[in-house]
Design a protein around this motif. Structure first.
Motif, PDB file in Angstrom:
ATOM      1  N   ILE A  53       0.902  -1.302  -0.044  1.00 49.33           N
ATOM      2  CA  ILE A  53       0.064  -0.093   0.104  1.00 49.33           C
ATOM      3  C   ILE A  53       1.032   1.081  -0.040  1.00 49.33           C
ATOM      4  N   GLY A  54       1.860   1.050   0.754  1.00 54.51           N
ATOM      5  CA  GLY A  54       2.890   2.564   0.948  1.00 54.51           C
ATOM      6  C   GLY A  54       3.589   2.580  -0.386  1.00 54.51           C
ATOM      7  N   GLU A  55       3.911   1.476  -1.167  1.00 51.65           N
ATOM      8  CA  GLU A  55       4.539   1.675  -2.404  1.00 51.65           C
ATOM      9  C   GLU A  55       3.383   2.183  -3.508  1.00 51.65           C
ATOM     10  N   ALA A  56       2.318   1.987  -3.511  1.00 50.56           N
ATOM     11  CA  ALA A  56       1.384   2.158  -4.443  1.00 50.56           C
ATOM     12  C   ALA A  56       1.136   3.804  -4.155  1.00 50.56           C
ATOM     13  N   LEU A  57       0.870   4.127  -2.901  1.00 47.44           N
ATOM     14  CA  LEU A  57       0.747   5.639  -2.468  1.00 47.44           C
ATOM     15  C   LEU A  57       1.930   6.320  -2.949  1.00 47.44           C
ATOM     16  N   LEU A  58       3.069   5.990  -2.646  1.00 50.07           N
ATOM     17  CA  LEU A  58       4.409   6.706  -3.217  1.00 50.07           C
ATOM     18  C   LEU A  58       4.314   6.974  -4.928  1.00 50.07           C
ATOM     19  N   LEU A  59       4.072   5.686  -5.479  1.00 51.74           N
ATOM     20  CA  LEU A  59       4.193   6.026  -6.929  1.00 51.74           C
ATOM     21  C   LEU A  59       3.161   6.886  -7.395  1.00 51.74           C
ATOM     22  N   ASN A  60       2.033   6.678  -6.980  1.00 49.85           N
ATOM     23  CA  ASN A  60       0.886   7.829  -7.373  1.00 49.85           C
ATOM     24  C   ASN A  60       1.266   9.248  -7.170  1.00 49.85           C
ATOM     25  N   LEU A  61       1.905   9.656  -6.002  1.00 43.45           N
ATOM     26  CA  LEU A  61       2.423  11.131  -5.578  1.00 43.45           C
ATOM     27  C   LEU A  61       3.554  11.373  -6.472  1.00 43.45           C
ATOM     28  N   ILE A  62       4.347  10.386  -7.022  1.00 39.23           N
ATOM     29  CA  ILE A  62       5.792  10.581  -7.963  1.00 39.23           C
ATOM     30  C   ILE A  62       4.948  11.042  -9.236  1.00 39.23           C
ATOM     31  N   ASN A  63       4.182  10.250  -9.693  1.00 37.36           N
ATOM     32  CA  ASN A  63       3.503  10.240 -10.873  1.00 37.36           C
ATOM     33  C   ASN A  63       2.664  11.942 -11.061  1.00 37.36           C
ATOM     34  N   LYS A  64       1.958  12.127 -10.039  1.00 35.80           N
ATOM     35  CA  LYS A  64       1.449  13.377  -9.759  1.00 35.80           C
ATOM     36  C   LYS A  64       2.282  14.389 -10.090  1.00 35.80           C
ATOM     37  N   ALA A  65       3.568  14.400  -9.480  1.00 38.57           N
ATOM     38  CA  ALA A  65       4.759  15.332  -9.532  1.00 38.57           C
ATOM     39  C   ALA A  65       5.105  15.573 -10.793  1.00 38.57           C
ATOM     40  N   ARG A  66       5.207  14.261 -11.735  1.00 45.39           N
ATOM     41  CA  ARG A  66       5.743  14.179 -13.155  1.00 45.39           C
ATOM     42  C   ARG A  66       4.728  14.948 -13.863  1.00 45.39           C
ATOM     43  N   LYS A  67       3.557  14.761 -13.615  1.00 47.12           N
ATOM     44  CA  LYS A  67       2.504  15.368 -14.550  1.00 47.12           C
ATOM     45  C   LYS A  67       2.355  16.924 -14.418  1.00 47.12           C
ATOM     46  N   LEU A  68       2.906  17.283 -13.352  1.00 43.10           N
ATOM     47  CA  LEU A  68       2.753  18.391 -12.730  1.00 43.10           C
ATOM     48  C   LEU A  68       4.126  19.106 -13.575  1.00 43.10           C
TER      49      LEU A  68
END
Length: 319
Positions: A85-100
């Motif tokens: 679950i922590g891994e999935a959260l971290l990857l989503n946050l990184i991907n959000k930063a990438r999209k920004l």
């Protein structure tokens, strides 16, 4: 606790605050004795938040991204750890930063979890310091922002289709089925009580099921005004949402103007829409391709959606 299924989704700070707070209080305040006035800071409302939910829609993890690219408030309930679950959260946050468009993200990691972040390429910066009476280490990750796709330009929109009237339940059903069938990734439904005579039909249910299964991450967003009426008897669409909780998201209004809204409508992401001025009557207008009207209703739906709360009363049914 063994979590058979979970999902990570963007969270609205106001609408999802109770869920975000429950996880963060359990982890940071109760486990780590961080004062609530420190845990919930002035930056919170302006962050991009993500929440992890189990297949009963219960919040089990959180994380946030600040406007300057800092990842924080990473938390997973103690009984749910060690399951990705922590891994999935971290990857989503990184991907959000990438999209920004960010080229790096950083965080202050507690020293006992440095290895977790190093697995993802985070590099330590500077010396260990104390924050909220806990040793921390600043870490940074360089990321590649999302670049423009080299794929061919998308196909032009479908030709406009003149707005048509319908005056019967049969006409409503026919238009609804066509809009569901043509949707790609999203369907939005605004309904007073998820009218059984319409949304309880087998053909409507099958069309929504097919969309949910075949749309590869698509969502059916539903705003229901009167959740008590929906719970008063079994409903096939609620049963379907119970089986496919990652595809069906339900919310209910909390503001009086939204609760008194008299109309009902449906939109898809192919510029189609259906609108009934009075939700109690099966007569109105629709078009499979009318971008201007679709945009108006979609934007209105989004505004109301952000003001709504999740339908917690359905959680006992597995939602």
């Amino acid at each position: 606790m063994n979590i058979a299924e979970f999902r990570v989704e963007p969270a609205n700070y106001q609408a999802d605050f109770d869920d975000l707070r429950a996880v963060r209080v359990a982890v940071f305040v109760n486990e780590q004795y961080i004062p609530q006035e420190v845990e919930f800071d002035s930056v919170d409302p302006d962050c991009h938040h993500f929440v992890a939910r189990d297949n009963q829609n219960r919040a089990i993890g959180t994380g946030r991204l600040t406007s300057d690219g800092k990842i924080g408030r990473m938390a997973v309930l103690q009984t749910c750890r060690g399951q990705g679950i922590g891994e999935a959260l971290l990857l989503n946050l990184i991907n959000k930063a990438r999209k920004l468009g960010r080229t790096s993200v950083f965080l202050n990691a507690q020293t006992d979890v440095l290895g977790f972040y190093e697995k993802f390429g985070f590099i330590r910066e500077g010396d260990i310091f104390t924050e909220a009476n806990i040793p921390h280490q600043r870490m940074r990750l360089q990321i590649e922002p999302i670049t423009k796709s080299s794929r061919p330009a998308p196909k032009p929109r479908d030709a406009l289709v003149e707005i048509a009237e319908f005056k019967t339940l049969e006409g409503t059903v026919s238009a609804t089925l066509e809009l569901i069938t043509k949707a790609r990734r999203q369907i939005c439904i605004y309904s007073p009580d998820l009218e059984y005579v319409l949304y309880g039909r087998l053909d409507i249910g099958e069309a929504l099921k097919k969309f949910a299964i075949n749309s590869s991450g698509g969502n059916v967003l539903i705003i229901i005004q009167d959740t008590l009426a929906v719970r008063s008897h079994p409903h096939p669409l609620i049963d379907l949402a119970q089986r496919l909780p990652s595809a069906f998201l339900l919310r209910t209004p909390i503001e009086s103007d939204d609760l008194q809204y008299p109309s009902a409508y449906l939109t898809n992401d192919r510029d189609g829409y259906l609108f009934r001025q009075q939700s109690s009557q099966y007569r109105g207008v629709w078009s499979p391709t009318m971008p201007s009207r679709n945009r108006q209703l979609s934007e209105e739906f989004e505004r109301v959606w952000q003001r709504c709360r999740p339908c917690a009363e359905f959680r006992a049914l597995g939602l």
